[in-house]
Design a protein around this motif. Structure first.
Motif, PDB file in Angstrom:
ATOM      1  N   GLU A   1       0.822  -1.233   0.086  1.00  0.00           N
ATOM      2  CA  GLU A   1       0.039   0.023   0.002  1.00  0.00           C
ATOM      3  C   GLU A   1       0.879   1.215  -0.195  1.00  0.00           C
ATOM      4  O   GLU A   1       0.461   2.338  -0.293  1.00  0.00           O
ATOM      5  CB  GLU A   1      -0.918   0.032   1.170  1.00  0.00           C
ATOM      6  CG  GLU A   1      -0.437  -0.039   2.516  1.00  0.00           C
ATOM      7  CD  GLU A   1      -0.044  -1.404   3.147  1.00  0.00           C
ATOM      8  OE1 GLU A   1       0.182  -1.337   4.286  1.00  0.00           O
ATOM      9  OE2 GLU A   1       0.104  -2.418   2.318  1.00  0.00           O
ATOM     10  N   ALA A   3      -6.171   2.127  -3.783  1.00  0.00           N
ATOM     11  CA  ALA A   3      -5.420   2.640  -2.672  1.00  0.00           C
ATOM     12  C   ALA A   3      -6.234   2.579  -1.582  1.00  0.00           C
ATOM     13  O   ALA A   3      -5.682   2.149  -0.351  1.00  0.00           O
ATOM     14  CB  ALA A   3      -5.018   4.111  -2.904  1.00  0.00           C
ATOM     15  N   LEU A  10      -6.407  -1.152  -0.468  1.00  0.00           N
ATOM     16  CA  LEU A  10      -5.030  -1.925  -0.179  1.00  0.00           C
ATOM     17  C   LEU A  10      -4.715  -1.272   1.322  1.00  0.00           C
ATOM     18  O   LEU A  10      -4.152  -2.159   2.250  1.00  0.00           O
ATOM     19  CB  LEU A  10      -4.180  -1.445  -1.223  1.00  0.00           C
ATOM     20  CG  LEU A  10      -3.638  -2.130  -2.531  1.00  0.00           C
ATOM     21  CD1 LEU A  10      -2.959  -1.153  -3.266  1.00  0.00           C
ATOM     22  CD2 LEU A  10      -3.583  -3.280  -2.422  1.00  0.00           C
ATOM     23  N   SER A  11      -5.372  -0.184   1.583  1.00  0.00           N
ATOM     24  CA  SER A  11      -4.815   0.369   3.050  1.00  0.00           C
ATOM     25  C   SER A  11      -5.590  -0.244   4.262  1.00  0.00           C
ATOM     26  O   SER A  11      -5.284  -0.472   5.050  1.00  0.00           O
ATOM     27  CB  SER A  11      -5.117   1.815   3.251  1.00  0.00           C
ATOM     28  OG  SER A  11      -6.718   1.841   3.190  1.00  0.00           O
ATOM     29  N   THR A  16      -7.982  -7.706  -2.796  1.00  0.00           N
ATOM     30  CA  THR A  16      -8.225  -6.722  -2.283  1.00  0.00           C
ATOM     31  C   THR A  16      -9.599  -6.284  -2.323  1.00  0.00           C
ATOM     32  O   THR A  16      -9.990  -6.227  -3.585  1.00  0.00           O
ATOM     33  CB  THR A  16      -7.150  -5.451  -2.234  1.00  0.00           C
ATOM     34  OG1 THR A  16      -7.387  -4.460  -1.064  1.00  0.00           O
ATOM     35  CG2 THR A  16      -7.113  -4.792  -3.585  1.00  0.00           C
TER      36      THR A  16
END
Length: 100
Positions: free
Chosen positions: A4, A35, A38-39, A51
């Motif tokens: 990430e 993004a 992924l975080s 994800t």
């Protein structure tokens, strides 16, 4: 390595497959979607990444993660299924994965 924190690169093919298999989304928005998810967490194994409930084919380098293709949302262990299909000279049908 924490993916990430890497630069995100998205191939046009990955965007096209995401739009086909998950939902239509503008190219720029897909980067934000990735993004965000992924975080929140991901699973990664031998070039496959999951994800936000979506499976991807990726390559990871020291500076970037590149998304090459999108396999869509699946409840199966996609890398294991692809390995089985290759071993048995078979194919996996991803089918129509966009929910109505």
């Amino acid at each position: 390595m924490r993916v990430e924190s890497l630069e995100l690169r998205i191939d046009r093919h990955a965007h096209d497959r995401y739009c086909e298999r998950v939902e239509p989304i503008p190219f720029e928005e897909l980067g934000k979607w990735l993004a965000h998810h992924l975080s929140e967490g991901y699973g990664h194994h031998k070039g496959y990444l999951q994800t936000g409930g979506v499976w991807w084919r990726v390559t990871i380098s020291q500076e970037a993660i590149t998304f090459h293709s999108c396999y869509g949302q699946h409840h199966i262990d996609l890398p294991a299924a692809i390995k089985w299909a290759k071993r048995h000279r078979d194919r996996i049908s991803l089918g129509d994965t966009i929910a109505d």
